[in-house]
Design an enzyme around this catalytic site. Structure first.
Site, short mmCIF file in Angstrom:
data_model
loop_
_atom_site.label_atom_id
_atom_site.label_comp_id
_atom_site.label_asym_id
_atom_site.label_seq_id
_atom_site.Cartn_x
_atom_site.Cartn_y
_atom_site.Cartn_z
NE ARG A 136 9.16 -7.32 7.59
CZ ARG A 136 9.76 -8.44 7.18
NH1 ARG A 136 10.78 -8.89 7.84
NH2 ARG A 136 9.32 -9.11 6.12
NE ARG B 119 4.89 -8.42 -0.05
CZ ARG B 119 5.56 -7.91 0.98
NH1 ARG B 119 4.91 -7.22 1.91
NH2 ARG B 119 6.86 -8.05 1.09
CG HIS C 3 -6.18 -1.42 4.33
ND1 HIS C 3 -5.32 -1.66 3.30
CD2 HIS C 3 -5.39 -1.01 5.38
CE1 HIS C 3 -4.08 -1.39 3.69
NE2 HIS C 3 -4.10 -0.99 4.94
CB THR D 9 -0.86 0.03 1.28
OG1 THR D 9 -1.25 -1.29 1.62
CG2 THR D 9 -2.04 0.95 1.15
N GLY E 43 11.07 -5.13 2.25
CA GLY E 43 10.67 -4.78 0.89
C GLY E 43 11.15 -5.77 -0.16
P1 PAP Z 1 0.24 -1.09 5.40
O1 PAP Z 1 -0.86 -2.07 5.18
O2 PAP Z 1 0.63 -0.95 6.86
O3 PAP Z 1 0.03 0.21 4.70
P2 PAP Z 1 1.91 -1.91 3.24
O4 PAP Z 1 2.54 -0.67 2.77
O5 PAP Z 1 0.75 -2.45 2.47
O6 PAP Z 1 1.55 -1.78 4.77
O7 PAP Z 1 3.00 -3.07 3.26
C1 PAP Z 1 4.23 -2.91 3.88
C2 PAP Z 1 5.21 -3.75 3.11
O8 PAP Z 1 5.60 -3.07 1.91
C3 PAP Z 1 6.49 -4.01 3.89
O9 PAP Z 1 6.92 -5.31 3.49
P3 PAP Z 1 7.89 -6.22 4.36
O10 PAP Z 1 7.39 -6.20 5.77
O11 PAP Z 1 7.81 -7.58 3.76
O12 PAP Z 1 9.24 -5.62 4.23
C4 PAP Z 1 7.37 -2.90 3.37
O13 PAP Z 1 8.74 -3.14 3.59
C5 PAP Z 1 7.02 -2.91 1.90
N1 PAP Z 1 7.37 -1.66 1.22
C6 PAP Z 1 7.12 -0.38 1.63
N2 PAP Z 1 7.60 0.49 0.72
C7 PAP Z 1 8.16 -0.24 -0.27
C8 PAP Z 1 8.84 0.11 -1.47
N3 PAP Z 1 9.04 1.37 -1.85
N4 PAP Z 1 9.29 -0.91 -2.25
C9 PAP Z 1 9.10 -2.19 -1.90
N5 PAP Z 1 8.48 -2.58 -0.77
C10 PAP Z 1 8.01 -1.61 0.04
#
Ligand code: PAP
Length: 326
Positions: free
Chosen positions: A292, A165, A143, A84, A294
């Site tokens: 985290r 995802r 959401h 998101t 990504g």
């Molecule tokens: P939310 O539902 O709290 O908004 P959301 O943004 O949907 O969270 O998902 C977070 C995930 O997107 C994290 O994945 P991970 O825990 O497996 O690492 C986060 O790291 C990842 N994320 C956020 N920004 C990016 C980005 N620019 N590129 C790739 N992954 C990203």
């Protein structure tokens, strides 16, 4: 009363809705009558096929009853932890590329959830008027599953981009985030989170039903809903930037393409860039909630092969009547 335009401002994270006491009689009675899941503190309820934090339900219902999009809005939707934050940053940057330069961009100071506010959050906070003060064109997030969106959103021409995802990576990301809710609940173990997830008993779950509603609608209304996959976006971010721009009706000109703007936007919204922007001013500055690792495939570090196979099997069964794959 005329509404004054205001600029974007920091928003609290969506999870604050779990702290809102439901006092409104109309909603309280309904919520008390719904099936309850207590293993997921502070309590989920199942409304029309989807589990939600019970305190979030009034905001979702108020949004469904009341929210009317503007014809130039763009809506970004997702199951939590599906990408998101990234999609919000990209869509906002693409949409406003003529308004903001990279050196004075709102994302340098505000996080993507401030630039693209969750509609239901502002209804939960009884602050929905804030959404009306934002200048057009707005990018707004949700959401909420498709069936629980307002009829006005469904019948409007405003496009919806839905990111999804691999559920195995969603669980891992979700578990890491929920461990940070220690102010809210005893952190669940990974195994507990996995079990609840497989039963669909997580906020806005089951994940399969959530994505399938958007996917099915995208087949009959391809101009209304675009489905984007996290893994594809990671593999070829520039291609996703172009797909988003074409879908929302602001394609890149030949000059923009030649100048490398597509790649510059992909880079500006990349994981390392977004994570390191100075968003101290943001109330929702819970960077570790949103950034985290990504990557694709982190589930291999948390699940046994049996757990992964079991979840893949459930996913296959749930999707068997559709042509959709994550
Ligand atoms: P939310 O539902 O709290 O908004 P959301 O943004 O949907 O969270 O998902 C977070 C995930 O997107 C994290 O994945 P991970 O825990 O497996 O690492 C986060 O790291 C990842 N994320 C956020 N920004 C990016 C980005 N620019 N590129 C790739 N992954 C990203």
């Amino acid at each position: 009363m005329e509404v004054q335009e205001s600029s974007l401002k920091p928003c609290p994270p969506l999870i604050v809705v779990t702290n809102i006491e439901v006092t409104d009689g109309k909603y309280k009675e309904l919520i008390d009558s719904l099936p309850k899941e207590e293993r997921f503190p502070p309590g989920l309820r199942k409304y029309k096929g989807f589990w939600q934090f019970q305190n979030a339900i009034p905001g979702v219902l108020a949004m469904k009853e009341d929210f009317k999009p503007r014809c130039d809005d763009v809506i970004v939707s997702s199951f939590p932890k599906s990408g998101t934050t990234w999609l919000k940053a990209l869509t906002f940057t693409i949409m406003h590329r003529d308004k903001y330069t990279f050196s004075s961009h709102p994302l340098l100071k505000l996080n993507p959830h401030d630039c693209v506010p969750f509609i239901e959050l502002h209804y939960s906070l009884k602050n929905e008027q804030y959404l009306e003060t934002l200048p057009s064109p707005r990018v707004l997030g949700t959401h909420v599953p498709y069936s629980l969106l307002s009829d006005s959103i469904k019948t409007s021409t405003c496009p919806i981009i839905h990111i999804c995802r691999d559920p195995k990576d969603v669980i891992v990301s979700f578990w890491h985030m929920s461990a940070k809710f220690d102010w809210l609940m005893e952190p669940l173990s990974f195994k507990q989170t996995y079990e609840l997830f497989c039963e669909g008993r997580v906020p806005t779950g089951p994940v399969w039903d959530n994505v399938l509603e958007y996917y099915t609608k995208s087949l009959s209304s391809p101009k209304k809903i675009l489905i984007i996959k996290y893994a594809e976006m990671l593999k070829d971010p520039a291609n996703s930037v172009m797909r988003i721009a074409n879908f929302i009706g602001c394609p890149f000109s030949k000059e923009e393409m030649k100048s490398g703007l597509v790649e510059k936007i992909a880079e500006f919204c990349s994981f390392n860039k977004l994570k390191n922007f100075d968003t101290k001013q943001s109330e929702g500055n819970l960077k570790s909630y949103y950034y985290r690792k990504g990557i694709v495939g982190d589930w291999q570090n948390y699940m046994t092969p049996e757990m992964a196979n079991n979840l893949d099997k459930i996913t296959k069964e749930k999707l068997c009547d559709s042509s959709f794959t994550f």
